[in-house]
Write an enzyme that holds these catalytic residues in place. Structure first.
Site, short mmCIF file in Angstrom:
data_model
loop_
_atom_site.label_atom_id
_atom_site.label_comp_id
_atom_site.label_asym_id
_atom_site.label_seq_id
_atom_site.Cartn_x
_atom_site.Cartn_y
_atom_site.Cartn_z
N ARG A 51 0.82 -1.22 0.00
CA ARG A 51 0.00 0.00 0.00
C ARG A 51 0.85 1.26 0.00
O ARG A 51 0.33 2.36 -0.11
CB ARG A 51 -0.96 -0.03 1.20
CG ARG A 51 -1.93 -1.19 1.12
CD ARG A 51 -3.01 -1.16 2.19
NE ARG A 51 -3.84 -2.34 2.08
CZ ARG A 51 -3.68 -3.46 2.77
NH1 ARG A 51 -2.70 -3.53 3.64
NH2 ARG A 51 -4.48 -4.50 2.61
N VAL A 52 2.16 1.10 0.13
CA VAL A 52 3.07 2.24 -0.01
C VAL A 52 3.48 2.40 -1.47
O VAL A 52 3.59 3.50 -1.99
CB VAL A 52 4.30 2.06 0.90
CG1 VAL A 52 5.31 3.16 0.66
CG2 VAL A 52 3.86 2.05 2.35
#
Length: 500
Positions: A366-367
């Site tokens: 999710r980064v």
């Protein structure tokens, strides 16, 4: 009326405080002992997580349940000396571990006692409590620097950033620990402290990890916290918090830290055992209702601090074991919801020879690109798409009698990308090697190479580039940007080397 009520409550509070002080001074007594759980009566003003001492047996216990005058604590040392009627006193202290640079290269238990036979650990050091509140939002900054794992498929498609929490999940014997150990090995000369927490693992496995780290020269920047399968459940419960406490010591001094929790499935099982012994009401799969909080308060301690707070980071790589690739079970879904993404290792891929056996469809970060260097972000742009299209077309092509040229090209490219992503255990790539392999696979330079010869061709290519084209290696490692000059030079070299 109000004055008389106030006087009444004031006198009542004073009486309670006097009684509590007398009780605390007098101490408590052991009412029963069973399976390491001590029932203590009479101690007041205790707090959850406080340490108490059974005086005659000289045994410490950890308070885990409070019910008025009744306290339930778990012995921190196994002993048959604890008996009914023995006196118990409060220490007013909480569990912690003394941390200094002397811990580097050592194997310790969750209380900081050495487990490697190399003598005592220096007593001097900062006392770090095992349980701490996670850093607040205002002390953090966004994740923007990568943790180079040296594993091509992760660094290119599921990047891990410094300060991130990335879950490694999969069935047993699919290479989860191998991914974590390769990540530690790749931190050599990367200014990163690595902490490996062995929770519920066989002691032989932990010894194997230590031996591998020593052989590769990685123990000089690593610490192992060991609570093996034969350790009491309370030690397995405390181990991940000890790893986090050690990591916070270095993080608060501006260092970058990587903590691997291997694994949190067994951590949850140890907590379930303690909770059932404490007669707490069981919930789903017999886990107590606060098992989510168990892991959330641990993983929230991973952070990247801003410059005003030292600029250090704590990156967490928790490991979870699934049953039959079921990521929708209770503990896996809990930890997935806490972390910033997951690396899913699939048993079918592992047994078919794709190692590391990463399922690209289920794995996610999710980064994302924020945790990649510029050159890696540019070079890996089409890798995930090539693989996704390949797996979809490969399934479809099994039922098709004839394929058009475009489909054949996509299958050819996908096969080469899959082969290029395969990587031997304990052989992490450096950044320039990842860039060269990715560009060769996704740029079509391997399309004419037979699938069975891809790995051999890539190995020869890397050796030739290192021996004869040191300038491009230096440019990639220093600039870390995909400039037109680097792109042109790299393509020319790949074309020359792979068509020679």
């Amino acid at each position: 009326m109000s004055d008389s009520l106030n006087q009444f409550f004031a006198s009542f509070d004073a009486a309670l405080q006097q009684e509590a002080g007398a009780e605390k001074k007098k101490g408590g007594i052991v009412r029963s002992v069973k399976d390491g759980v001590v029932h203590v009566y009479g101690l007041l003003d205790l707090k959850m997580g406080e340490v108490i001492v059974i005086e005659e047996a000289n045994i410490r216990a950890l308070v885990m349940q409070l019910e008025g005058r009744n306290t339930y604590a778990v012995q921190l040392e196994a002993s048959l000396e604890v008996k009914e009627g023995q006196r118990v006193s409060s220490t007013g202290e909480f569990l912690g571990i003394r941390v200094s640079d002397d811990l580097l290269g050592r194997v310790v238990n969750p209380l900081g006692r050495p487990e490697d036979g190399k003598g005592v650990v220096a007593a001097e050091g900062t006392f770090m409590p095992l349980e701490r509140i996670a850093p607040g939002v205002m002390t953090r900054e966004p994740v923007s620097e990568p943790v180079q794992t040296g594993i091509l498929s992760i660094d290119s498609m599921i990047p891990v950033g410094r300060g991130q929490r990335e879950l490694i999940i999969g069935d047993r014997q699919t290479g989860k620990t191998a991914v974590a150990i390769d990540t530690i090995l790749n931190q050599k000369d990367q200014n990163m402290i690595c902490i490996y927490v062995s929770c519920g693992q066989r002691e032989a496995n932990t010894a194997s990890v230590m031996r591998k780290l020593e052989e590769e020269g990685a123990m000089s920047y690593s610490i192992i916290v060991s609570a093996g399968a034969s350790s009491p459940a309370v030690m397995q419960f405390l181990a991940p918090y000890a790893g986090a406490a050690i990591g916070e010591y270095f993080m608060e001094r501006g260092r970058d830290v990587l903590v691997i929790y291997d694994d949190l499935s067994k951590h949850a099982v140890a907590y379930r055992e303690l909770s059932l012994l404490l007669r707490r009401p069981p919930g789903r799969e017999a886990y107590p209702g606060d098992v989510f909080f168990l892991h959330s308060r641990l993983l929230e301690r991973a952070a990247r601090l801003n410059k005003e707070n030292g600029g250090g980071s704590l990156t967490a790589l928790p490991i979870i074991e699934t049953q039959a690739n079921d990521v929708s079970a209770y503990i896996p879904t809990n930890v997935i919801s806490i972390t910033d993404g997951q690396i899913f290792l699939e048993s079918d891929l592992f047994y078919s020879g794709v190692r590391p056996a990463i399922n690209i469809g289920v794995s996610v970060s999710r980064v994302g690109g924020a945790a990649q260097t510029h050159i890696m972000k540019k070079v890996s742009g089409s890798a995930k798409l090539d693989l996704a299209q390949y797996y979809e077309l490969a399934a479809f092509s099994q039922f098709a009698s004839e394929l058009d040229e475009a489909t054949k090209k996509q299958l050819t490219r996908g096969e080469r990308v899959v082969e290029a992503m395969k990587q031997a255990e304990n052989a992490p790539y450096r950044l320039w090697q990842e860039v060269c392999v990715l560009r060769a696979a996704t740029g079509g330079f391997l399309d004419q190479v037979p699938v069975g010869d891809v790995k051999k061709t890539l190995t020869a290519m890397l050796q030739m580039i290192e021996a004869e084209h040191g300038d491009i290696v230096t440019a990639i490692m220093t600039e870390k940007k995909y400039t037109d000059e680097i792109k042109g030079s790299l393509d020319e070299i790949l074309k020359t080397v792979l068509t020679a």
